[in-house]
Write an enzyme that holds these catalytic residues in place. Structure first.
Site, PDB file in Angstrom:
ATOM      1  N   HIS A 125       0.849  -1.201   0.000  1.00 17.81           N
ATOM      2  CA  HIS A 125       0.000   0.000   0.000  1.00 17.81           C
ATOM      3  C   HIS A 125       0.881   1.246   0.000  1.00 17.81           C
ATOM      4  O   HIS A 125       1.794   1.357   0.804  1.00 17.81           O
ATOM      5  CB  HIS A 125      -0.899   0.012   1.234  1.00 17.81           C
ATOM      6  CG  HIS A 125      -1.731   1.260   1.358  1.00 17.81           C
ATOM      7  ND1 HIS A 125      -1.727   2.065   2.467  1.00 17.81           N
ATOM      8  CD2 HIS A 125      -2.582   1.844   0.477  1.00 17.81           C
ATOM      9  CE1 HIS A 125      -2.546   3.088   2.278  1.00 17.81           C
ATOM     10  NE2 HIS A 125      -3.075   2.980   1.089  1.00 17.81           N
ATOM     11  N   SER A 126       0.579   2.171  -0.912  1.00 22.24           N
ATOM     12  CA  SER A 126       1.236   3.479  -0.926  1.00 22.24           C
ATOM     13  C   SER A 126       2.761   3.292  -1.030  1.00 22.24           C
ATOM     14  O   SER A 126       3.227   2.613  -1.952  1.00 22.24           O
ATOM     15  CB  SER A 126       0.813   4.242   0.333  1.00 22.24           C
ATOM     16  OG  SER A 126       1.076   5.612   0.180  1.00 22.24           O
ATOM     17  N   PHE A 127       3.531   3.846  -0.088  1.00 16.26           N
ATOM     18  CA  PHE A 127       4.983   3.646  -0.088  1.00 16.26           C
ATOM     19  C   PHE A 127       5.328   2.148  -0.124  1.00 16.26           C
ATOM     20  O   PHE A 127       6.362   1.747  -0.669  1.00 16.26           O
ATOM     21  CB  PHE A 127       5.589   4.289   1.167  1.00 16.26           C
ATOM     22  CG  PHE A 127       7.026   3.941   1.414  1.00 16.26           C
ATOM     23  CD1 PHE A 127       8.044   4.556   0.696  1.00 16.26           C
ATOM     24  CD2 PHE A 127       7.363   2.979   2.364  1.00 16.26           C
ATOM     25  CE1 PHE A 127       9.375   4.228   0.926  1.00 16.26           C
ATOM     26  CE2 PHE A 127       8.685   2.638   2.596  1.00 16.26           C
ATOM     27  CZ  PHE A 127       9.700   3.263   1.878  1.00 16.26           C
ATOM     28  N   GLY A 129       4.281   0.011  -1.961  1.00 11.73           N
ATOM     29  CA  GLY A 129       4.458  -0.433  -3.346  1.00 11.73           C
ATOM     30  C   GLY A 129       5.923  -0.497  -3.730  1.00 11.73           C
ATOM     31  O   GLY A 129       6.369  -1.450  -4.373  1.00 11.73           O
ATOM     32  N   HIS A 274      -7.567   6.784   0.833  1.00 17.12           N
ATOM     33  CA  HIS A 274      -6.227   6.227   1.036  1.00 17.12           C
ATOM     34  C   HIS A 274      -6.102   5.401   2.314  1.00 17.12           C
ATOM     35  O   HIS A 274      -5.331   4.442   2.359  1.00 17.12           O
ATOM     36  CB  HIS A 274      -5.200   7.362   1.033  1.00 17.12           C
ATOM     37  CG  HIS A 274      -3.793   6.916   0.760  1.00 17.12           C
ATOM     38  ND1 HIS A 274      -3.431   6.233  -0.379  1.00 17.12           N
ATOM     39  CD2 HIS A 274      -2.650   7.039   1.481  1.00 17.12           C
ATOM     40  CE1 HIS A 274      -2.135   5.965  -0.347  1.00 17.12           C
ATOM     41  NE2 HIS A 274      -1.635   6.435   0.767  1.00 17.12           N
TER      42      HIS A 274
END
Lengths: 295, 295, 295
Positions: A125-127, A129, A274
């Site tokens: 998720h987010s960072f 990734g 998010h």
């Protein structure tokens, strides 16, 4: 040299066997488990009939720790899936915030190899990734499918900061410059508008209370991703269309701007933002991860 | 010269008059039909009160035949609409795969003129978008409205392949080169991720079992569409936001990249993917087509 | 010089106190109000428990007047919010169509200052986005948050017409040239496809019956917005993904093309179109405005 004490994933409900209804299935149960009264039972009846059993490894992003996944993990467990939520360097109980992207990647790789996990769906998720991009380079033979949920898919040689709008980048650089330990703390108004835009104020405050300053360095490190882009591992992208953490389009954003870099990949779309839905709609999230991860 | 045996549309439930509940209305019934007991009845009560009665002609895309529409057609029928699903050259029972785009267009035009259809809503899906573009050039006076559902809207002089990403185009060219009869067969993993991404594995396999190699040539033919772009025919675009068959944005994709070429047009958006919902949610699809096609 | 008779907002249900169930709360009630039988009661039980009480000022767009908001305002009232829907120059009962953007802005500013409104959520729809941009420059200290709902966010020095596609701009210029009083009337087919694309024909006609020719000049005026872009006022963007009034993407559209100009802002997404939902789903709209406006 690497003082991070790796935290082996603790299922957030250590006493799940004694919970009313008892609808949690530990990873090792293989469909059978011990009720609080000592009876050994099949948990078949707790699962959706057509659900394929999967193993998920969930990798959180910035301004989060492994408890970010508590609700989603509980639902996935209850449906018969095995779930692991590794903590990584600079986060959770780790007191050391002076970490590199490589240290973070190593935390997840060590977790996977120590538990000898195989054939799992690796979600970032987010960072996170960027973390699963680098983890996949090292243990690709163990991974069934990569799932990016509103996550950075960096180009070879890019940093996370390269995907910020100029205004965001400037803001983060100012926040970084103002910290004593090279971290970035999100002011509440930023967190509220960008990460939990669909939440009530109460939910927003509750989630904000749990976050801590994020190590800044890994967000600005340029990553070598040549090996990642040669991997044949199947990939999915889960996109939530109210996610406002990055500008959506005009050269920025999760989807299609970064999702497109995966080449062949399975797209799953939801209406969340998010952060909020991990708290408020974990069953929806579990369903989306299942749709992204199944065969 | 044109050996294609045109298959007059067969309603997928030939014994619909004897089905329990009997809620199918044949195109010629005009609101009255014969029950299995021989009574002639108005089907007024089976239709939504405010529904305008429309005639739909549904044109499928690649890796499909007229049965692609079975579920959607059944729902539209049950609501009082007339529905026709012409088969076209190189598809269905046609053994000849050596077809051109003009032959495909001719199949649909001949079907329409033979049955003397008028004032109908002409729906094209995917590759079928290019077919209805060319059909409209020939029988525009018979068409009430064009509806493109996640369909190619080619620019004058373009081919379908011009709208593929470079990676897709390369992949399709390799698949084409590997065939003996100038067709392209989608490998299951491509079909699964791009066409039925939201389906269960079982649904995906069931749908894959029905597809056959697609004649390659029409996908690479450049089309003269000057006449199309001069037509005043009303147009709609139906876009499903989980459709992953083409990259979505950054210079590619159904909407807005190709939908924008229609100029004035009515937009209808749904949450489906490229194929799945025709099987799993035909009532949702019928509703979207109705919203796109009504006055 | 400014003959516009400012219409003080009339709550659309002047006899709300006598309505069955009586669930409307006037702006000044502060949670208490007089029932039709004369009893003073708290309306606490009529509101959602967790709802923050807000004051909304709703600014309509082109081809609309203040009654555009009737349904949404009624729902927001019933939930305990205060709602104001100022009429502005050239609209509503104003017989003078020869107005400027500055006159329109002055109408709203005068309304706000006359009623001494403070700490309100200022919502602008469509053209109303440009109005709240200019109003915010003059009374920013009174505004809690700006909410743009599928609204123009013009760059400094731009006009609304600069955000039209070349085809739309040409069409509007032709319609303008054909009018006797420098107005633009939307032909029904344009209104139906672009503004009420998801409506039934009956709803579309009903809404069309209420619209009048729009003063053309303000749509082509270039606005100085330097002061707007220096304001620290919190902002939200509400985007409905079936809104087809502007092309969506490829250099045009509400979101992200114009929403991105707000910089930090809260995004809320819904599935409506440009006009229809104010009539058919006012409760959905009220919820979205509440999500956009709350702390």
């Amino acid at each position: 040299m690497f003082p991070y004490l790796q935290e082996i994933y603790q299922f957030p409900y250590p006493d799940y066997r004694f919970m009313p209804g008892g609808n949690y299935s530990p990873p090792y149960s293989e469909g059978w488990w011990l009720r609080s009264n000592g009876a050994l039972e099949s948990d078949e009846r707790y699962r959706l009939p057509a659900q394929q059993r999967l193993t998920f490894v969930l990798v959180h992003g910035s301004w989060a720790d492994a408890h970010f996944w508590d609700g989603v993990a509980a639902v996935l467990h209850s449906q018969g899936h095995a779930v692991y939520t590794p903590e990584y360097a600079g986060h959770g109980k780790d007191p050391n915030k002076d970490v590199t992207h490589a240290m973070i990647t190593k935390s997840v790789v060590d977790f996977i190899t120590k538990l000898n996990l195989r054939n799992f769906v690796l979600v970032g998720h987010s960072f996170g990734g960027t973390v699963i991009q680098k983890v996949a380079e090292q243990v690709s033979d163990r991974i069934k499918r990569l799932v990016f949920w509103d996550a950075f898919v960096l180009k070879d040689g890019e940093s996370v900061a390269n995907e910020f709008s100029p205004q965001m980048r400037k803001g983060f650089e100012q926040l970084r410059a103002g910290s004593k330990d090279d971290t970035i703390m999100l002011p509440f108004p930023l967190f509220r508008d960008f990460f939990v835009n669909t939440a009530t104020l109460e939910e927003a405050k509750r989630m904000y209370a749990g976050i801590t300053p994020e190590p800044a360095k890994p967000l600005f490190e340029k990553l070598d991703l040549k090996a990642f882009y040669a991997l044949p591992t199947p990939k999915s992208y889960v996109y939530f269309y109210q996610d406002n953490a990055l500008p959506q389009g005009e050269g920025f954003g999760w989807h299609p701007h970064m999702s497109i870099r995966l080449g062949q990949s399975r797209l799953i779309v939801g209406d969340g933002d998010h952060f909020t839905d991990t708290r408020t709609r974990p069953a929806m999230m579990a369903q989306k991860f299942y749709e992204a991860g199944r065969d």
